[in-house]
Write a protein that holds these residues in place. Structure first.
Motif, PDB file in Angstrom:
ATOM      1  N   LYS A 186      94.738   2.919 -64.600  1.00  0.00           N
ATOM      2  CA  LYS A 186      95.915   2.322 -63.961  1.00  0.00           C
ATOM      3  C   LYS A 186      97.183   2.764 -64.698  1.00  0.00           C
ATOM      4  O   LYS A 186      98.199   3.058 -64.079  1.00  0.00           O
ATOM      5  CB  LYS A 186      95.782   0.788 -63.952  1.00  0.00           C
ATOM      6  CG  LYS A 186      96.952   0.055 -63.350  1.00  0.00           C
ATOM      7  CD  LYS A 186      97.010   0.154 -61.848  1.00  0.00           C
ATOM      8  CE  LYS A 186      98.182  -0.666 -61.349  1.00  0.00           C
ATOM      9  NZ  LYS A 186      98.201  -0.928 -59.962  1.00  0.00           N
ATOM     10  N   VAL A 227      94.567  -1.845 -57.010  1.00  0.00           N
ATOM     11  CA  VAL A 227      93.583  -0.776 -56.926  1.00  0.00           C
ATOM     12  C   VAL A 227      92.447  -1.285 -56.034  1.00  0.00           C
ATOM     13  O   VAL A 227      91.911  -2.351 -56.259  1.00  0.00           O
ATOM     14  CB  VAL A 227      93.056  -0.406 -58.328  1.00  0.00           C
ATOM     15  CG1 VAL A 227      91.929   0.600 -58.237  1.00  0.00           C
ATOM     16  CG2 VAL A 227      94.189   0.121 -59.195  1.00  0.00           C
ATOM     17  N   THR A 284     100.200   4.916 -62.877  1.00  0.00           N
ATOM     18  CA  THR A 284     101.612   4.525 -62.837  1.00  0.00           C
ATOM     19  C   THR A 284     102.493   5.469 -63.641  1.00  0.00           C
ATOM     20  O   THR A 284     103.688   5.536 -63.405  1.00  0.00           O
ATOM     21  CB  THR A 284     101.812   3.073 -63.305  1.00  0.00           C
ATOM     22  OG1 THR A 284     101.260   2.917 -64.607  1.00  0.00           O
ATOM     23  CG2 THR A 284     101.139   2.104 -62.355  1.00  0.00           C
ATOM     24  N   CYS A 322      87.167   1.182 -57.846  1.00  0.00           N
ATOM     25  CA  CYS A 322      87.062   1.834 -59.149  1.00  0.00           C
ATOM     26  C   CYS A 322      85.572   2.034 -59.441  1.00  0.00           C
ATOM     27  O   CYS A 322      84.781   1.147 -59.267  1.00  0.00           O
ATOM     28  CB  CYS A 322      87.699   0.990 -60.234  1.00  0.00           C
ATOM     29  SG  CYS A 322      87.614   1.786 -61.860  1.00  0.00           S
ATOM     30  N   VAL A 351      90.375   6.314 -59.117  1.00  0.00           N
ATOM     31  CA  VAL A 351      91.271   5.234 -58.703  1.00  0.00           C
ATOM     32  C   VAL A 351      91.945   5.698 -57.417  1.00  0.00           C
ATOM     33  O   VAL A 351      92.289   6.867 -57.281  1.00  0.00           O
ATOM     34  CB  VAL A 351      92.350   4.975 -59.783  1.00  0.00           C
ATOM     35  CG1 VAL A 351      93.335   3.932 -59.313  1.00  0.00           C
ATOM     36  CG2 VAL A 351      91.720   4.548 -61.085  1.00  0.00           C
TER      37      VAL A 351
END
Length: 189
Positions: free
Chosen positions: A171, A186, A175, A189, A121
């Motif tokens: 994700k 994003v 975070t 991926c 990511v």
């Protein structure tokens, strides 16, 4: 710190313990309480490594496209590499494989190299160092060559899933490390 002391007894190399109050110099997250900086640590850009090895192999006349290696056998003066069309004799062999090394090609690698699904990511990262966590489901990340993004990778799950399925899981990890990116998109991926 204990792990580093043990490493230094075996092989002395440049490291520095990073206390909590100095973590901001390396990464902008409240998640970590400190770290160990390997001053000579580096990372490999796999595509550039692949292309470099390919160029060297082509120059030496050692690349045969669409021709899988079926077996590698040690010989008295080197190795015999068997394909469906040729037997190639050489003094040295470099084996580069993914997680699915076949035992017919190398029993040694097949017993030791296993597939681990890992996904990437991208987002922003201050500091520019290669990072690896020590948590159970660790993440690893580094700045991209343009220094405008980071590439964050990790084991979303321990079985095969698609990149699209891994996105939501990674994700959350992203975070968790960088709370300020909660609403960031994003890009890949």
């Amino acid at each position: 710190a204990r792990s580093n002391a043990g490493l230094q007894k075996n092989q002395s190399f440049a490291t520095q313990m990073v206390p909590s109050e100095e973590m901001y110099k390396h990464i902008d997250t409240p998640l970590y309480f400190g770290g160990l900086l390997y001053k000579s640590h580096a990372s490999v850009q796999p595509k550039k490594l692949y292309h470099g090895l390919l160029e060297l192999s082509l120059a030496a006349g050692g690349v045969f496209g669409e021709l899988p290696v079926l077996q590698v056998k040690p010989q008295a003066d080197g190795f015999c590499i068997s394909t469906r069309l040729y037997k190639i004799y050489c003094q040295q062999v470099l084996m580069a494989t993914n997680g699915y090394a076949q035992s017919s090609v190398s029993k040694f690698l097949a017993k030791r190299v296993i597939p681990v699904p890992s996904f990437i990511v991208q987002a922003l990262l201050p500091g520019g160092h290669c990072m690896v966590e020590t948590r159970q489901r660790f993440c690893y990340y580094r700045a991209t060559p343009c220094c405008k993004r980071i590439m964050l990778g990790g084991r979303a799950v321990l079985h095969a899933i698609t990149a699209e399925q891994s996105l939501a899981i990674l994700k959350v990890k992203l975070t968790e490390i960088f709370p300020s990116l909660k609403d960031a998109d994003v890009s890949h991926c």
